[in-house]
Write a protein that holds these residues in place. Structure first.
Motif, short mmCIF file in Angstrom:
data_model
loop_
_atom_site.label_atom_id
_atom_site.label_comp_id
_atom_site.label_asym_id
_atom_site.label_seq_id
_atom_site.Cartn_x
_atom_site.Cartn_y
_atom_site.Cartn_z
N PRO A 33 -52.39 42.55 97.30
CA PRO A 33 -52.21 42.22 98.71
C PRO A 33 -52.79 43.29 99.64
O PRO A 33 -53.13 44.39 99.20
CB PRO A 33 -50.69 42.12 98.85
CG PRO A 33 -50.15 42.98 97.76
CD PRO A 33 -51.14 42.89 96.64
N LEU A 34 -52.88 42.95 100.91
CA LEU A 34 -53.31 43.93 101.92
C LEU A 34 -52.42 45.17 101.81
O LEU A 34 -51.21 45.06 101.66
CB LEU A 34 -53.18 43.35 103.32
CG LEU A 34 -54.24 42.33 103.73
CD1 LEU A 34 -53.86 41.67 105.05
CD2 LEU A 34 -55.59 42.99 103.85
N GLY A 35 -53.05 46.34 101.87
CA GLY A 35 -52.30 47.59 101.85
C GLY A 35 -51.86 48.04 100.47
O GLY A 35 -51.14 49.03 100.34
N ALA A 36 -52.28 47.36 99.43
CA ALA A 36 -51.86 47.73 98.07
C ALA A 36 -52.52 49.02 97.59
O ALA A 36 -51.95 49.74 96.78
CB ALA A 36 -52.17 46.60 97.10
N GLY A 37 -53.72 49.30 98.07
CA GLY A 37 -54.40 50.52 97.64
C GLY A 37 -55.76 50.29 97.01
O GLY A 37 -56.27 51.17 96.31
#
Length: 152
Positions: A33-37
């Motif tokens: 997901p968005l922001g997972a890295g």
């Protein structure tokens, strides 16, 4: 195979390990997901490859090429998010040509970029509420033998 990475620095360090193993023609698909890295991991991959250029999300340019360093393997960093599964646009990037001299890392490429090579590694990244990243490695082709060496 799953790996826990407690900090962003651990994510970069794992990426460096992965980057040191990459060779021209390798395809790595990053899912999460968005922001997972995904971009943080790619920074580590770039460091391990020794490529030049600042690594940032290529969302608005779709693909960014980082010239090869001493190892002689460039990095093509692709963000397929805006392509929305449009395989024609993926073809327009001519990534298969880049495979001759570069490793290709595709964020959001699962479901479309696998066709670049049956020999690819899917890295799923989940970020828990405590900020620990959990990576799941899904090897295909030669990666089945290479992954144990990577994490061993």
């Amino acid at each position: 195979m799953s790996i826990e990475l407690p900090t962003a620095d651990d994510t970069v360090a794992f990426g460096e390990s992965l980057g040191r193993t990459l060779r021209a023609g390798d395809v790595v698909l990053l899912a999460g997901p968005l922001g997972a890295g995904k971009t943080v991991l790619t920074r580590g991959i770039a460091a391990g490859l020794g490529v030049s250029g600042r690594v940032s999300s290529p969302t608005f340019v779709i693909a960014r090429v980082h010239p090869a360093g001493e190892r002689g393997v460039a990095l093509v960093h692709v963000d397929a998010y805006r392509l929305g599964g449009d395989l024609a646009q993926l073809d327009d990037l001519d990534l298969d040509t880049d495979l001759e001299s570069a490793a290709v890392v595709v964020e959001w490429g699962e479901g479309s970029a696998e066709r670049l090579s049956s020999d690819h590694l899917v890295v799923r990244i989940d970020r828990r509420p405590d900020d620990v990243r959990e990576l799941t490695l899904e090897p295909h082709g030669s990666w089945v033998e290479r992954v144990p060496e990577l994490v061993g």
